[in-house]
Scaffold this active site. Structure first.
Site, PDB file in Angstrom:
ATOM      1  N   GLY A   1     -52.182   1.891  20.870  1.00 11.27           N
ATOM      2  CA  GLY A   1     -52.015   1.684  19.371  1.00 11.27           C
ATOM      3  C   GLY A   1     -50.854   0.580  19.616  1.00 11.27           C
ATOM      4  O   GLY A   1     -50.359   0.380  18.277  1.00 11.27           O
TER       5      GLY A   1
ATOM      6  N   HIS B   1     -41.268   6.535  17.347  1.00 15.73           N
ATOM      7  CA  HIS B   1     -41.872   7.261  15.914  1.00 15.73           C
ATOM      8  C   HIS B   1     -41.520   9.289  15.241  1.00 15.73           C
ATOM      9  O   HIS B   1     -41.477   9.958  16.301  1.00 15.73           O
ATOM     10  CB  HIS B   1     -42.831   6.871  15.694  1.00 15.73           C
ATOM     11  CG  HIS B   1     -43.452   5.978  15.669  1.00 15.73           C
ATOM     12  ND1 HIS B   1     -44.471   4.739  14.630  1.00 15.73           N
ATOM     13  CD2 HIS B   1     -44.284   5.289  17.030  1.00 15.73           C
ATOM     14  CE1 HIS B   1     -44.641   3.498  15.453  1.00 15.73           C
ATOM     15  NE2 HIS B   1     -44.649   3.790  16.621  1.00 15.73           N
TER      16      HIS B   1
ATOM     17  N   ASN C   1     -46.241   4.913  21.162  1.00 18.68           N
ATOM     18  CA  ASN C   1     -47.129   4.524  21.504  1.00 18.68           C
ATOM     19  C   ASN C   1     -47.389   3.821  23.052  1.00 18.68           C
ATOM     20  O   ASN C   1     -45.864   3.094  22.668  1.00 18.68           O
ATOM     21  CB  ASN C   1     -47.720   3.716  20.493  1.00 18.68           C
ATOM     22  CG  ASN C   1     -48.157   4.938  19.414  1.00 18.68           C
ATOM     23  OD1 ASN C   1     -49.135   5.363  19.596  1.00 18.68           O
ATOM     24  ND2 ASN C   1     -47.840   4.154  18.247  1.00 18.68           N
TER      25      ASN C   1
ATOM     26  N   HIS D   1     -40.219   2.137  20.912  1.00 18.68           N
ATOM     27  CA  HIS D   1     -39.915   2.737  19.598  1.00 18.68           C
ATOM     28  C   HIS D   1     -40.038   4.251  19.670  1.00 18.68           C
ATOM     29  O   HIS D   1     -41.331   4.640  20.173  1.00 18.68           O
ATOM     30  CB  HIS D   1     -40.195   2.376  18.332  1.00 18.68           C
ATOM     31  CG  HIS D   1     -41.474   1.941  18.273  1.00 18.68           C
ATOM     32  ND1 HIS D   1     -42.043   0.572  19.160  1.00 18.68           N
ATOM     33  CD2 HIS D   1     -42.953   1.912  17.767  1.00 18.68           C
ATOM     34  CE1 HIS D   1     -42.816  -0.015  19.138  1.00 18.68           C
ATOM     35  NE2 HIS D   1     -43.363   1.216  18.219  1.00 18.68           N
TER      36      HIS D   1
HETATM   37  P1  AMP Z   1     -46.647   0.583  17.385  1.00 18.01           P
HETATM   38  O1  AMP Z   1     -47.921   0.577  16.679  1.00 18.01           O
HETATM   39  O2  AMP Z   1     -46.238   1.784  17.899  1.00 18.01           O
HETATM   40  O3  AMP Z   1     -46.051  -0.316  18.013  1.00 18.01           O
HETATM   41  O4  AMP Z   1     -45.270   0.854  16.317  1.00 18.01           O
HETATM   42  C1  AMP Z   1     -44.806  -0.058  15.137  1.00 18.01           C
HETATM   43  C2  AMP Z   1     -44.734   0.027  14.166  1.00 18.01           C
HETATM   44  O5  AMP Z   1     -43.558  -0.883  13.933  1.00 18.01           O
HETATM   45  C3  AMP Z   1     -45.989   0.074  13.125  1.00 18.01           C
HETATM   46  O6  AMP Z   1     -45.666   1.283  12.760  1.00 18.01           O
HETATM   47  C4  AMP Z   1     -45.586  -0.812  11.791  1.00 18.01           C
HETATM   48  O7  AMP Z   1     -45.826   0.000  10.429  1.00 18.01           O
HETATM   49  C5  AMP Z   1     -43.873  -0.468  11.556  1.00 18.01           C
HETATM   50  N1  AMP Z   1     -43.101  -2.452  11.351  1.00 18.01           N
HETATM   51  C6  AMP Z   1     -43.897  -3.353  12.126  1.00 18.01           C
HETATM   52  N2  AMP Z   1     -43.170  -3.943  11.273  1.00 18.01           N
HETATM   53  C7  AMP Z   1     -41.699  -3.712  10.590  1.00 18.01           C
HETATM   54  C8  AMP Z   1     -40.946  -3.974  10.347  1.00 18.01           C
HETATM   55  N3  AMP Z   1     -40.373  -5.231  10.065  1.00 18.01           N
HETATM   56  N4  AMP Z   1     -39.768  -3.187   9.929  1.00 18.01           N
HETATM   57  C9  AMP Z   1     -40.275  -2.180  10.164  1.00 18.01           C
HETATM   58  N5  AMP Z   1     -41.053  -1.510  10.515  1.00 18.01           N
HETATM   59  C10 AMP Z   1     -41.905  -2.305  10.763  1.00 18.01           C
END
Ligand code: AMP
Length: 114
Positions: free
Chosen positions: A93, A102, A87, A100
């Protein structure tokens, strides 16, 4: 980077279920999984978003895909297929401002994404 959640995971300041680490990347399970396998692959270098990727980051980004590929194999989702998502920006989103990938798999995906 101060205040960045994923940098805190890198520094072990907050817990995560880490599945892979090397000198330039880390992978851990998403805290709110959207598929049976939902793993985040991040660079150790703090890059906020795809928009900030520089030419010097080319091999780093390629490495993250290579790492995701290896994890998909270990998770047993390689044969059936999986999805890699990055993203980028508010409308996509993106909620954590440390780039990162996914890695999602273990169920049938739909297209187009929401
Ligand atoms: P995005 O919305 O593409 O920025 O993805 C961020 C992702 O990070 C989301 O799927 C969250 O569920 C995940 N996330 C947020 N905090 C943590 C955490 N402490 N440990 C693991 N995943 C996390």
């Amino acid at each position: 980077m101060e205040g960045c959640m994923f940098c805190k995971i890198l520094k072990r300041e907050i817990p995560a279920t880490i599945v892979y680490e090397d000198e330039i990347s880390l992978a851990f399970r998403d805290i709110s999984p959207k598929a049976p396998t939902h793993i985040l692959v991040i660079p150790k270098k703090h890059i906020r978003t795809v928009v900030e990727v520089k030419e010097e980051d080319n091999s780093l980004l390629g490495h993250l895909i290579y790492v995701a590929n290896g994890i998909a194999k270990k998770e047993g989702i390689s044969e059936k297929g999986f999805r890699l998502v990055i993203n980028c920006g508010l409308e996509s989103g993106q909620s954590v401002w440390h780039i990162h990938i996914h890695l999602l798999g273990g169920r049938k995906m739909t297209w187009p994404p929401g």
